[in-house]
Design an enzyme around this catalytic site. Structure first.
Site, mmCIF file in Angstrom:
data_model
loop_
_atom_site.group_PDB
_atom_site.id
_atom_site.type_symbol
_atom_site.label_atom_id
_atom_site.label_comp_id
_atom_site.label_asym_id
_atom_site.label_seq_id
_atom_site.Cartn_x
_atom_site.Cartn_y
_atom_site.Cartn_z
ATOM 1 N N HIS A 478 0.829 -1.208 0.000
ATOM 2 C CA HIS A 478 0.000 0.000 0.000
ATOM 3 C C HIS A 478 0.864 1.260 0.000
ATOM 4 O O HIS A 478 0.686 2.155 -0.838
ATOM 5 C CB HIS A 478 -0.916 -0.004 1.226
ATOM 6 C CG HIS A 478 -1.722 1.250 1.387
ATOM 7 N ND1 HIS A 478 -3.033 1.349 0.978
ATOM 8 C CD2 HIS A 478 -1.401 2.476 1.899
ATOM 9 C CE1 HIS A 478 -3.485 2.566 1.229
ATOM 10 N NE2 HIS A 478 -2.516 3.268 1.797
ATOM 11 N N GLU A 479 1.780 1.339 0.941
ATOM 12 C CA GLU A 479 2.603 2.553 1.037
ATOM 13 C C GLU A 479 3.474 2.728 -0.199
ATOM 14 O O GLU A 479 3.756 3.851 -0.612
ATOM 15 C CB GLU A 479 3.448 2.525 2.307
ATOM 16 C CG GLU A 479 2.643 2.560 3.602
ATOM 17 C CD GLU A 479 1.678 3.729 3.681
ATOM 18 O OE1 GLU A 479 1.963 4.792 3.091
ATOM 19 O OE2 GLU A 479 0.625 3.582 4.323
ATOM 20 N N HIS A 482 1.766 4.742 -2.820
ATOM 21 C CA HIS A 482 1.981 6.187 -2.670
ATOM 22 C C HIS A 482 3.347 6.584 -3.255
ATOM 23 O O HIS A 482 3.488 7.628 -3.904
ATOM 24 C CB HIS A 482 1.952 6.579 -1.199
ATOM 25 C CG HIS A 482 0.602 6.571 -0.566
ATOM 26 N ND1 HIS A 482 -0.464 7.285 -1.059
ATOM 27 C CD2 HIS A 482 0.139 5.944 0.557
ATOM 28 C CE1 HIS A 482 -1.524 7.108 -0.279
ATOM 29 N NE2 HIS A 482 -1.180 6.290 0.695
ATOM 30 N N HIS A 485 3.243 6.989 -6.883
ATOM 31 C CA HIS A 485 2.583 8.256 -7.212
ATOM 32 C C HIS A 485 3.598 9.407 -7.154
ATOM 33 O O HIS A 485 3.571 10.323 -7.984
ATOM 34 C CB HIS A 485 1.446 8.494 -6.217
ATOM 35 C CG HIS A 485 0.347 9.368 -6.731
ATOM 36 N ND1 HIS A 485 -0.801 9.600 -6.024
ATOM 37 C CD2 HIS A 485 0.208 10.084 -7.877
ATOM 38 C CE1 HIS A 485 -1.607 10.401 -6.708
ATOM 39 N NE2 HIS A 485 -0.999 10.712 -7.837
#
Length: 695
Positions: A478-479, A482, A485
């Site tokens: 999940h991290e 980011h 991104h």
């Protein structure tokens, strides 16, 4: 401080000039705490002088001399604050936390001095009025809209008296945010559960016991065992510990943090919520929640309520069904089910009904193997990028590792940026997991990104392997979503780079990246026993998939309880008086229909860091996780229908969505990928909210 009072920053201050390290990685080895205050003072003074040059320009306002000039300002201050606020979150001692409490309100005042500057707003407003006739690029138009909205929501259109009042409110809110974070860090450390013997940790894995032993030794208790707390209410060891009394003590330590005494955060949170309500009314909004929603993809609190309203009833129905199953299992042990028993008996159901033994899975999820052969491997397959360890680059703590990231051969292997991984818990790091940046990508200055992931995995003693739970594996993926991104940002202007998108959109790319956790090719590559080299057997993989819906009632209710609690605090009006914050919390949960004694909110008020700590970045916005998951579930179905883990899919997702940051309409970017407007149906299917679960 006026520009005439700008202090000269000595050349030996590491912030005086951009770092000469690759990608402008801060010179952590040279930065000491005494460098921050003078760097901050010089940076704010320089920034104000740059703003004064914009407002005193006799030429009519244009994009170049006003908006782009704003983008070029504040570089020194940015160098200081990117380092400072990253380290107050991940490596802060008492002196650093005290400095944060001092500088946070000063930074809020500095922001107000800019955003409440009527001459500056007049120029931005003039550019905004002429934007469609100025020959601007789409990104420049988006930037003008962004600045105008930022200033209006900050109060730039208010009169002098109102601006002064808002600035005072913002200063106090910043003080309280810093205090909340400091209180929470200190009380979480103080609330760690100290045990007298290893017998009290029966049921825990050997490495968890060793980690507790090591943590106790570090605190001066060589013959004891210390269980440190993670941020959410539900502590991982509640699923393993067979001693019910220890489970109860661990649970109580978790849910009663920062609730009284020296580090009481209840009064801090209540004052912050009331001040935010007052600020929102000054700005013309009914509540702080209305103010926040106006600048999100949701646009209104009514839209937020409509989405959450579709989830409460089926989530509570499923949670009650799960509770009935667990009560029956606990009764076989003569146990009347309590909150500290839920995770323990839920794990039993997983093991008995679905043959999922979380403890037996952990040897297959060794941190470095998951990182290199899972997280990195998925990114390499999907996006064609590669990673190279940079042991020559020093970070801010010995635990932190640095990688250089490169594009694929079709892009000539050009360098993209740096990735820092800070995975282990420590007393100087706040709880939870997050991504942030030390340098954000932009073409205006030619900056390439330097991003960091923080997790809070218990550090194993010595050279022992760090073994992850399945939930921690998901968090790592999940991290890193980011991170992608941030790394793939490809815009000209810093204000719209990377994750500078609406709060209720920012979690979307990271949630999409979780899909690769169980993607067959990826799972087979990283789920390997750290001692024997044996791959995770298909029967275990099948069991994990079969058990996916089990526990979704609990997971959804604990999340919704926190989300609706956030909304309740931020639907206050200035006249509302909160005499007892914890009574307010209980009434809010009951009114929202999510009060369930067996399931506490994921975060209770005193440790709801997302909405009250620091700048409270998720205040009235914690709903954004489930809002983004609507987009995520829809996108996962698009990936699967389009062939899954392919370079074509990766290139589409990268170029149309990850690379554009806030330079385009986010929902439009989503639709350009999947080909239609968002649909909540895939999310309801994923969470099993279309039927009652069975076990």
């Amino acid at each position: 401080m006026t520009s005439a009072e700008a202090p000269a920053l000595p050349a030996d201050n590491p912030f005086a000039a951009p770092s000469d390290l690759p990608y402008q990685l801060p010179r952590f080895a040279d930065i000491r705490i005494e460098h921050y205050r003078p760097g901050f003072e010089a940076g704010t003074a320089e920034h104000l002088a740059e703003i004064e040059a914009i407002t005193s320009n006799p030429e009519p306002a244009t994009f170049a001399n006003t908006v782009e000039a704003m983008e070029r300002s504040g570089r020194l201050l940015g160098r200081v604050l990117y380092a400072f606020f990253n380290l107050t979150a991940s490596n802060a001692d008492d002196e650093m936390l005290a400095l944060e409490e001092e500088l946070a309100p000063k930074y809020a005042a500095h922001n107000d001095a800019i955003k409440l500057n009527p001459e500056l707003f007049a120029r931005i407003d003039a550019v905004h009025r002429q934007r469609n006739d100025a020959g601007l690029t789409p990104e420049q138009l988006a930037l003008v809209e962004r600045y105008h909205t930022d200033f209006v929501l900050a109060g730039a259109a208010l009169n002098d008296e109102q601006r002064a009042k808002l600035a005072e409110l913002n200063r106090r809110i910043a003080e309280l945010g810093a205090k909340f974070g400091s209180n929470l860090l200190k009380d979480t450390e103080a609330s760690a559960l100290l045990l007298d013997s290893a017998d009290e940790m029966a049921g825990a894995s050997p490495d968890a016991i060793a980690a507790a032993k090591s943590a106790a030794q570090a605190k001066g208790h060589p013959d004891k065992y210390l269980i440190s707390l993670i941020l959410p209410s539900n502590q991982p060891l509640l699923a393993d510990l067979t001693d019910r009394d220890v489970r109860a003590r661990l649970y109580e330590a978790s849910v009663n943090r920062a609730m009284a005494g020296e580090h009481d955060n209840t009064v801090v949170a209540a004052e912050m919520a009331q001040l935010r309500a007052e600020a929102a009314q000054l700005l013309g909004f009914a509540t702080h929640a209305d103010q926040i929603a106006a600048d999100q993809t949701a646009k209104t609190t009514a839209a937020v309520d409509a989405m959450l309203g579709q989830l409460v009833e089926p989530a509570m129905r499923n949670a009650r069904a799960e509770a009935r199953v667990l009560a029956e299992v606990a009764a076989r042990d003569g146990i009347n089910l309590e909150p500290w028993d839920w995770a323990f008996y839920s794990a039993k159901v997983s093991a008995e009904q679905y043959r999922v033994d979380e403890a037996a899975l952990r040897p297959y999820f060794e941190l470095d193997r998951v990182l290199h052969d899972g997280v990195f491997h998925a990114a390499e397959k999907l996006y064609g990028i590669t990673f190279s360890r940079r042991e020559d680059l020093q970070s801010y703590h010995p635990d932190v590792r640095v990688w250089e990231v490169f594009d694929g051969p079709e892009s000539d292997g050009k360098p993209i940026g740096l990735y820092l991984g800070d995975y282990f818990a420590r007393d100087t790091k706040r709880g939870g997991a997050w991504m942030s940046a030390f340098v954000e990508q932009n073409k205006l200055f030619g900056d390439r990104p330097v991003v960091v992931n923080n997790l809070n995995i218990p550090r194993p003693p010595g050279d022992e392997a760090a073994l992850l739970t399945l939930d921690e594996v998901r968090t790592l993926f999940h991290e890193f979503g980011h991170t992608l991104h941030g790394l793939f940002s490809d815009v000209t202007y810093p204000r719209v780079a990377s994750t500078n998108v609406p709060r209720d959109f920012v979690e979307f790319p990271s949630q999409v990246n979780e899909m690769w956790v169980q993607w067959p090719d990826i799972l087979a590559n990283y789920a390997v026993h750290y001692q024997t080299g044996e791959k995770l057997a298909q029967q275990h993989i099948d069991a994990i998939k079969a058990a996916e819906l089990w526990g979704q009632g609990f997971a959804t209710v604990e999340y919704l309880a926190a989300t609706l609690l956030d909304q309740a605090w931020h639907r206050l009006t200035p006249g509302d008086v909160i005499d007892d914050p914890m009574d307010f919390e209980q009434q809010a949960l009951e009114s929202a229909g999510v009060a369930m004694e067996l399931i506490p909110p994921r975060y209770r008020t005193p440790y709801f860091q997302h909405i009250f700590s620091g700048d409270g970045g998720y205040s009235a916005g914690y709903y954004s996780y489930i809002w983004s998951e609507v987009l995520d579930a829809d996108t996962v179905e698009w990936f699967k229908a389009s062939g899954g883990l392919t370079r074509d899919n990766g290139e589409t997702f990268r170029r149309k969505l990850l690379a554009v940051g806030g330079s385009v309409d986010p929902v439009g970017a989503f639709s350009s990928v999947v080909g239609h407007a968002p649909d909540i149906t895939p999310l309801l299917r994923r969470r099993g909210l279309t039927a009652e679960p069975s076990a």
